[in-house]
Write an enzyme that holds these catalytic residues in place. Structure first.
Site, PDB file in Angstrom:
ATOM      1  N   LYS A 155       0.841  -1.200   0.000  1.00 51.29           N
ATOM      2  CA  LYS A 155       0.000   0.000   0.000  1.00 51.29           C
ATOM      3  C   LYS A 155       0.877   1.251   0.000  1.00 51.29           C
ATOM      4  CE  LYS A 155      -3.874  -2.427   2.056  1.00 51.29           C
ATOM      5  NZ  LYS A 155      -4.658  -2.832   3.228  1.00 51.29           N
ATOM      6  N   GLN A 176      -5.001  -1.926   9.337  1.00 51.34           N
ATOM      7  CA  GLN A 176      -4.917  -3.245   8.697  1.00 51.34           C
ATOM      8  C   GLN A 176      -5.527  -4.323   9.605  1.00 51.34           C
ATOM      9  OE1 GLN A 176      -3.825  -3.721   5.536  1.00 51.34           O
ATOM     10  NE2 GLN A 176      -4.307  -5.882   5.657  1.00 51.34           N
ATOM     11  N   ASP A 227     -11.414   2.528   3.794  1.00 51.20           N
ATOM     12  CA  ASP A 227     -11.827   1.126   3.669  1.00 51.20           C
ATOM     13  C   ASP A 227     -13.346   0.993   3.532  1.00 51.20           C
ATOM     14  OD1 ASP A 227      -9.732  -0.787   3.663  1.00 51.20           O
ATOM     15  OD2 ASP A 227      -9.361  -0.480   5.803  1.00 51.20           O
TER      16      ASP A 227
HETATM   17  N1  GUN Z   1      -7.369  -7.130   5.749  1.00 53.04           N
HETATM   18  C1  GUN Z   1      -7.787  -7.869   4.699  1.00 53.04           C
HETATM   19  N2  GUN Z   1      -8.407  -7.071   3.797  1.00 53.04           N
HETATM   20  C2  GUN Z   1      -8.379  -5.832   4.293  1.00 53.04           C
HETATM   21  C3  GUN Z   1      -8.852  -4.570   3.813  1.00 53.04           C
HETATM   22  O1  GUN Z   1      -9.445  -4.445   2.739  1.00 53.04           O
HETATM   23  N3  GUN Z   1      -8.609  -3.512   4.619  1.00 53.04           N
HETATM   24  C4  GUN Z   1      -7.982  -3.622   5.812  1.00 53.04           C
HETATM   25  N4  GUN Z   1      -7.830  -2.513   6.533  1.00 53.04           N
HETATM   26  N5  GUN Z   1      -7.529  -4.768   6.279  1.00 53.04           N
HETATM   27  C5  GUN Z   1      -7.724  -5.860   5.528  1.00 53.04           C
END
Ligand code: GUN
Length: 288
Positions: A53, A97, A120
């Site tokens: 990211k 995350q 998100d």
């Molecule tokens: N863990 C697995 N997928 C995601 C996501 O799309 N966002 C976040 N913040 N954590 C994740």
């Protein structure tokens, strides 16, 4: 032979578009969009995602800040960081995350992230707005899937979309998005899950089958209608390497279009996060 829906290639196209939009935004406002990512603990997969990211932000000209916290971090400490980032005007998007260590309740943290910075789209306000058909942010994985269907010109209007899986991150928002009015949606939606009876009889009615169930090669040829579009969200690490939730070799000959794993849905998820961060920066400055 199915059309292979190439998420990697599409992702490159979308990232080039976003990079241009970021450059325009910076020129117009003097502000560089910034994503703050929080990683608690040392889950190896999460480390990789967060690192990717950060790299992706840099590649489109955005800033990112990574906050690495030890696994022993308390709920109160994490809430304190979220509060600080909510109040920081230079931070436009915040992402925590998942999964979090077991002692920290995820909902409490996700609820604490300002809805205006919730790239998100996990905050209840944003989930509600999606359900009402007036989204602010769309969750990255379903957003990527919808964008892929649109860009490949796959008709969704009046089609039977079967979503396999009911997670808050993929299945539920995907279903909510496909049932809305408008481009890339207007579908008839069925959601199936682990308690669904006679699953194959339902999945084999799907014009578009979206699979996010987290079980390697779960979807077999018998579960798929001839000519269906098959979207595989699964990323399962097995001894044989990365495999999806769909038995690709068996299903591909029956499908009209299918996503590979890797190189299908996966690359789009981070790309949509970049788009959401730019959108958050636009909101902050009252530009949309
Ligand atoms: N863990 C697995 N997928 C995601 C996501 O799309 N966002 C976040 N913040 N954590 C994740």
């Amino acid at each position: 032979m199915a059309l292979i829906l190439n998420g990697k290639e599409l992702s490159q196209t979308l990232r080039a578009e976003i990079a241009q939009q970021v450059a325009d935004f910076i020129q117009k406002t003097g502000v560089t969009p910034c994503l703050a990512a929080i990683l608690v603990g040392d889950d190896p997969a999460s480390q990789v995602y967060v690192r990717n990211k950060e790299k992706a932000c840099a590649a489109v000209g955005m800033k990112s800040q990574l906050f690495r916290l030890p696994a022993e971090t308390t709920e109160a400490q994490l809430l304190e960081l979220v509060d600080q980032l909510n109040r920081d005007d230079s931070v436009h998007g915040i992402l925590c995350q998942l999964p979090l260590p077991k002692h920290i309740p995820e909902k409490v943290i996700l609820d604490a992230i300002s809805a205006d910075k919730d790239v998100d789209a996990f905050h209840p306000t944003n989930v509600g707005l999606i359900l009402q058909g007036r989204p602010r942010f769309l969750p990255c994985t379903p957003f990527g899937i919808q964008e892929m269907l649109k860009r490949y010109g796959i008709e969704t209007s009046g089609k039977h979309v079967v979503v396999l899986g009911r997670s808050d991150i993929v299945g539920k928002p995907m279903a909510a998005m496909m049932v809305q009015r408008g481009a890339g949606a207007d579908s008839t939606v069925t959601v199936c899950h682990s308690r669904t009876k006679d699953l194959a009889s339902i999945t084999s009615q799907a014009d578009i089958l979206i699979v996010a169930i987290g079980k390697p090669k779960f979807v077999t040829a018998e579960m798929v209608k001839d000519g269906a579009v098959v979207v595989d969200v699964g990323i399962n690490r097995t001894d044989a390497g990365l495999v999806g939730d769909v038995d690709f070799a068996a299903v591909e000959p029956k499908a009209s279009a299918i996503t590979p794993v890797p190189g299908g849905v996966g690359p789009l998820t981070i790309t949509m996060l970049l788009g959401n961060t730019l959108k958050a920066a636009n909101y902050k400055l009252g530009l949309n």
